[in-house]
Scaffold this motif. Structure first.
Motif, PDB file in Angstrom:
ATOM      1  N   LEU A  34       8.519   1.716   8.712  1.00 26.07           N
ATOM      2  CA  LEU A  34       8.550   0.629   7.705  1.00 26.07           C
ATOM      3  C   LEU A  34       9.986   0.711   7.047  1.00 26.07           C
ATOM      4  CD1 LEU A  34       6.857  -1.308   6.002  1.00 26.07           C
ATOM      5  CD2 LEU A  34       6.168   0.742   4.520  1.00 26.07           C
ATOM      6  N   GLN A  35      10.662  -0.539   6.733  1.00 24.05           N
ATOM      7  CA  GLN A  35      11.980  -0.652   6.291  1.00 24.05           C
ATOM      8  C   GLN A  35      11.767  -1.249   4.743  1.00 24.05           C
ATOM      9  OE1 GLN A  35      15.534  -3.078   7.429  1.00 24.05           O
ATOM     10  NE2 GLN A  35      15.431  -1.385   8.842  1.00 24.05           N
ATOM     11  N   HIS A  36      12.586  -0.806   3.715  1.00 17.92           N
ATOM     12  CA  HIS A  36      12.590  -1.099   2.421  1.00 17.92           C
ATOM     13  C   HIS A  36      13.887  -1.221   1.907  1.00 17.92           C
ATOM     14  CE1 HIS A  36      11.006  -1.946  -1.162  1.00 17.92           C
ATOM     15  NE2 HIS A  36      11.614  -0.722  -1.855  1.00 17.92           N
ATOM     16  N   SER A  37      14.319  -2.246   0.963  1.00 20.75           N
ATOM     17  CA  SER A  37      15.530  -2.205   0.379  1.00 20.75           C
ATOM     18  C   SER A  37      15.239  -1.960  -1.163  1.00 20.75           C
ATOM     19  CB  SER A  37      16.242  -3.230   0.642  1.00 20.75           C
ATOM     20  OG  SER A  37      15.703  -4.457   0.331  1.00 20.75           O
ATOM     21  N   PHE A  38      16.197  -1.226  -1.972  1.00 23.49           N
ATOM     22  CA  PHE A  38      16.204  -1.156  -3.438  1.00 23.49           C
ATOM     23  C   PHE A  38      17.676  -0.814  -3.788  1.00 23.49           C
ATOM     24  CE2 PHE A  38      15.365   2.865  -1.747  1.00 23.49           C
ATOM     25  CZ  PHE A  38      15.900   3.814  -2.364  1.00 23.49           C
ATOM     26  N   VAL A  39      17.861  -1.009  -5.107  1.00 20.28           N
ATOM     27  CA  VAL A  39      18.985  -0.632  -5.829  1.00 20.28           C
ATOM     28  C   VAL A  39      18.783   0.329  -6.861  1.00 20.28           C
ATOM     29  CG1 VAL A  39      20.770  -1.722  -7.430  1.00 20.28           C
ATOM     30  CG2 VAL A  39      19.710  -3.195  -5.736  1.00 20.28           C
ATOM     31  N   VAL A  40      19.889   1.400  -6.492  1.00 21.97           N
ATOM     32  CA  VAL A  40      20.157   2.465  -7.418  1.00 21.97           C
ATOM     33  C   VAL A  40      21.350   2.128  -8.409  1.00 21.97           C
ATOM     34  CG1 VAL A  40      20.404   4.931  -7.635  1.00 21.97           C
ATOM     35  CG2 VAL A  40      19.264   3.850  -5.732  1.00 21.97           C
ATOM     36  N   GLU A  41      20.978   2.297  -9.554  1.00 21.75           N
ATOM     37  CA  GLU A  41      22.280   2.199 -10.806  1.00 21.75           C
ATOM     38  C   GLU A  41      22.786   3.539 -11.233  1.00 21.75           C
ATOM     39  OE1 GLU A  41      22.324  -0.796 -14.225  1.00 21.75           O
ATOM     40  OE2 GLU A  41      21.190   1.001 -14.813  1.00 21.75           O
ATOM     41  N   PHE A  42      23.928   3.690 -11.209  1.00 18.01           N
ATOM     42  CA  PHE A  42      24.511   4.860 -11.602  1.00 18.01           C
ATOM     43  C   PHE A  42      25.387   4.728 -13.010  1.00 18.01           C
ATOM     44  CE2 PHE A  42      24.096   5.441  -7.125  1.00 18.01           C
ATOM     45  CZ  PHE A  42      23.825   6.714  -7.224  1.00 18.01           C
ATOM     46  N   LYS A  52      23.153  -0.512  -3.267  1.00 17.52           N
ATOM     47  CA  LYS A  52      21.884  -1.283  -2.627  1.00 17.52           C
ATOM     48  C   LYS A  52      21.999  -0.325  -1.243  1.00 17.52           C
ATOM     49  CE  LYS A  52      19.977  -5.107  -0.265  1.00 17.52           C
ATOM     50  NZ  LYS A  52      19.925  -6.608   0.239  1.00 17.52           N
ATOM     51  N   LEU A  53      20.346   0.271  -1.213  1.00 22.65           N
ATOM     52  CA  LEU A  53      20.301   1.196  -0.250  1.00 22.65           C
ATOM     53  C   LEU A  53      18.988   0.357   0.554  1.00 22.65           C
ATOM     54  CD1 LEU A  53      19.910   4.353  -2.077  1.00 22.65           C
ATOM     55  CD2 LEU A  53      21.738   3.548  -0.980  1.00 22.65           C
ATOM     56  N   ILE A  54      19.310   0.729   2.047  1.00 23.10           N
ATOM     57  CA  ILE A  54      17.958   0.273   2.989  1.00 23.10           C
ATOM     58  C   ILE A  54      17.780   1.446   3.582  1.00 23.10           C
ATOM     59  CG2 ILE A  54      17.653  -1.271   4.995  1.00 23.10           C
ATOM     60  CD1 ILE A  54      19.997  -3.171   4.012  1.00 23.10           C
ATOM     61  N   LYS A  56       0.628  -1.265  -0.053  1.00 19.10           N
ATOM     62  CA  LYS A  56      -0.049  -0.004   0.137  1.00 19.10           C
ATOM     63  C   LYS A  56       0.889   1.310   0.129  1.00 19.10           C
ATOM     64  CE  LYS A  56      -4.080  -2.090   0.115  1.00 19.10           C
ATOM     65  NZ  LYS A  56      -4.905  -1.932  -0.841  1.00 19.10           N
ATOM     66  N   ILE A  57       2.134   1.406   0.637  1.00 19.63           N
ATOM     67  CA  ILE A  57       2.657   2.302   0.653  1.00 19.63           C
ATOM     68  C   ILE A  57       4.357   2.281   0.296  1.00 19.63           C
ATOM     69  CG2 ILE A  57       3.813   4.127   2.561  1.00 19.63           C
ATOM     70  CD1 ILE A  57       1.501   3.462   4.261  1.00 19.63           C
ATOM     71  N   ASP A  58       4.686   2.922  -0.621  1.00 21.98           N
ATOM     72  CA  ASP A  58       6.229   2.885  -1.295  1.00 21.98           C
ATOM     73  C   ASP A  58       6.748   4.060  -0.743  1.00 21.98           C
ATOM     74  OD1 ASP A  58       8.523   2.372  -2.507  1.00 21.98           O
ATOM     75  OD2 ASP A  58       7.703   2.843  -4.585  1.00 21.98           O
ATOM     76  N   ASP A 104      21.526   1.769   5.520  1.00 22.61           N
ATOM     77  CA  ASP A 104      22.626   1.098   5.023  1.00 22.61           C
ATOM     78  C   ASP A 104      22.823   1.281   3.750  1.00 22.61           C
ATOM     79  OD1 ASP A 104      24.949  -0.273   5.125  1.00 22.61           O
ATOM     80  OD2 ASP A 104      24.302  -2.156   4.977  1.00 22.61           O
ATOM     81  N   ALA A 105      24.046   1.199   3.091  1.00 17.19           N
ATOM     82  CA  ALA A 105      24.333   1.336   1.980  1.00 17.19           C
ATOM     83  C   ALA A 105      25.659   0.522   1.472  1.00 17.19           C
ATOM     84  CB  ALA A 105      24.592   2.857   1.399  1.00 17.19           C
ATOM     85  N   SER A 106      25.379  -0.162   0.376  1.00 16.67           N
ATOM     86  CA  SER A 106      26.550  -1.027   0.180  1.00 16.67           C
ATOM     87  C   SER A 106      26.688  -1.477  -1.470  1.00 16.67           C
ATOM     88  CB  SER A 106      26.478  -2.465   0.709  1.00 16.67           C
ATOM     89  OG  SER A 106      25.086  -3.096   0.148  1.00 16.67           O
ATOM     90  N   PHE A 107      27.624  -1.527  -1.971  1.00 11.26           N
ATOM     91  CA  PHE A 107      27.995  -1.711  -3.575  1.00 11.26           C
ATOM     92  C   PHE A 107      27.400  -3.253  -4.158  1.00 11.26           C
ATOM     93  CE2 PHE A 107      30.869   1.585  -2.723  1.00 11.26           C
ATOM     94  CZ  PHE A 107      30.574   2.376  -4.017  1.00 11.26           C
ATOM     95  N   VAL A 108      26.885  -3.029  -4.927  1.00 11.30           N
ATOM     96  CA  VAL A 108      26.378  -4.409  -5.742  1.00 11.30           C
ATOM     97  C   VAL A 108      27.363  -4.494  -6.846  1.00 11.30           C
ATOM     98  CG1 VAL A 108      24.516  -5.662  -6.809  1.00 11.30           C
ATOM     99  CG2 VAL A 108      23.997  -4.245  -5.307  1.00 11.30           C
ATOM    100  N   TRP A 109      28.166  -5.885  -6.875  1.00 11.75           N
ATOM    101  CA  TRP A 109      29.100  -6.046  -7.875  1.00 11.75           C
ATOM    102  C   TRP A 109      28.806  -5.902  -9.339  1.00 11.75           C
ATOM    103  CZ3 TRP A 109      30.476  -9.202 -11.873  1.00 11.75           C
ATOM    104  CH2 TRP A 109      31.837  -9.355 -12.348  1.00 11.75           C
ATOM    105  N   THR A 110      29.457  -5.323 -10.009  1.00 11.98           N
ATOM    106  CA  THR A 110      29.269  -5.190 -11.612  1.00 11.98           C
ATOM    107  C   THR A 110      30.470  -5.230 -12.311  1.00 11.98           C
ATOM    108  OG1 THR A 110      29.288  -2.588 -11.555  1.00 11.98           O
ATOM    109  CG2 THR A 110      27.110  -3.543 -11.573  1.00 11.98           C
ATOM    110  N   GLU A 111      30.332  -5.686 -13.554  1.00 10.69           N
ATOM    111  CA  GLU A 111      31.621  -5.769 -14.355  1.00 10.69           C
ATOM    112  C   GLU A 111      32.190  -4.603 -14.395  1.00 10.69           C
ATOM    113  OE1 GLU A 111      34.288  -7.601 -16.575  1.00 10.69           O
ATOM    114  OE2 GLU A 111      32.563  -8.448 -15.762  1.00 10.69           O
ATOM    115  N   PRO A 112      33.561  -4.245 -14.057  1.00  8.58           N
ATOM    116  CA  PRO A 112      34.259  -3.140 -14.295  1.00  8.58           C
ATOM    117  C   PRO A 112      34.190  -2.085 -15.333  1.00  8.58           C
ATOM    118  CG  PRO A 112      35.523  -5.061 -13.269  1.00  8.58           C
ATOM    119  CD  PRO A 112      34.469  -5.454 -13.806  1.00  8.58           C
ATOM    120  N   HIS A 113      33.879  -3.044 -16.497  1.00 10.79           N
ATOM    121  CA  HIS A 113      33.815  -2.187 -17.797  1.00 10.79           C
ATOM    122  C   HIS A 113      32.405  -2.103 -18.131  1.00 10.79           C
ATOM    123  CE1 HIS A 113      38.295  -2.611 -18.084  1.00 10.79           C
ATOM    124  NE2 HIS A 113      38.080  -4.112 -17.855  1.00 10.79           N
TER     125      HIS A 113
END
Length: 266
Positions: free
Chosen positions: A143-151, A130-132, A40-42, A114-123
């Motif tokens: 309410l707690q939620h986790s998702f991934v932000v792509e740069f 990943k943000l919590i 119901k809530i994001d 919390d914030a942490s890196f998600v492994w990606t190919e260096p090239h």
């Protein structure tokens, strides 16, 4: 009779039914279970899932708007702090190298847990984080939620590298000379310059009959090179300036500085 109340493990807390799915849950202000509450809530709807960051291909630095460039390794705390500055919509508190970094981004009350890196190919030119986050909804429900932000890494050039690419654009030059038949002194200075990385800010180097010319975009970089040469070899210094342009309205002038450094013949 003792009036103190003791904990009784046999006593169970009352439960209520979720108003959406009907599952028994502990009472809360929303009267909904966690899955239904999340549906119901994001709490992350105002935070973009994709952003970008400028990366200089010349000096391998990342951009902090508007025009500040810093060096950071992949998946390092410095890079994580740079990326989080580009994410709008929350305020967060992070500990990095035992220092407290506090950034207020936006007016939302969403807090970063919390914030942490998600492994990606260096090239791949992609950096995923990943943000919590958590946020208080209704009156007392958190309410707690986790998702991934792509740069997306956008290759570009900083102002220093742009000036370095233009070979004729320089503001100061160090003319290193020695009037001898051999090149032993220059071979020795070459090793010292590489060892102490004194050539990092040099935008161009030209070979001359009696020595070398070191070109710099700023006068301060040329002065650092002169100070280094004076510390490793006996030299004579002569300074000259040439007026290139002037602005009478702002009372400013543009000079090109020449530092003639002559090594004593040995």
């Amino acid at each position: 009779m003792n009036s103190q109340s003791y904990y009784n493990p046999n006593v169970t807390l009352p439960t209520v039914l979720c108003c959406v799915c009907g599952l028994p849950i502990n009472p809360n202000s929303a009267n909904m279970c966690v899955p239904c509450l999340r549906s119901k809530i994001d709490i992350s709807e105002e935070i973009p899932r994709q952003s970008y960051i400028n990366f200089c291909r010349g000096c391998q630095r990342y951009n902090i708007p508007p025009s500040h460039w810093v060096t950071a390794e992949l998946e390092s705390p410095q890079l994580l702090a740079i990326l989080l500055k580009r994410v709008k919509g929350f305020c967060y508190i992070l500990f990095c190298f035992k220092f407290l970094l506090l950034f207020f981004l936006g007016l939302s009350k969403v807090r970063l847990v919390d914030a942490s890196f998600v492994w990606t190919e260096p090239h791949s030119k992609r950096i995923k984080v990943k943000l919590i986050i958590e946020k208080a909804v209704f009156s007392s429900t958190v309410l707690q939620h986790s998702f991934v932000v792509e740069f997306v890494v956008m290759p570009s050039f900083c102002e220093d590298c742009h000036q370095g690419a233009a070979k004729d654009h320089w503001n100061a030059v160090v003319q290193l000379r020695q009037k001898v038949k051999h090149k032993k002194t220059f071979y020795y200075l070459e090793q010292l310059i590489l060892k102490h990385r004194a050539h990092v800010r040099t935008i161009n180097i030209k070979e001359r009959p009696d020595g070398l010319d070191f070109y710099y975009s700023t006068r301060n970089d040329a002065i650092k090179m002169v100070d280094f040469l004076q510390s490793v070899a006996p030299v004579r210094l002569k300074l000259s300036e040439r007026l290139m342009s002037t602005d009478l309205q702002s009372n400013t002038a543009n000079f090109k500085h020449t530092y003639s450094v002559e090594i004593v013949p040995i």
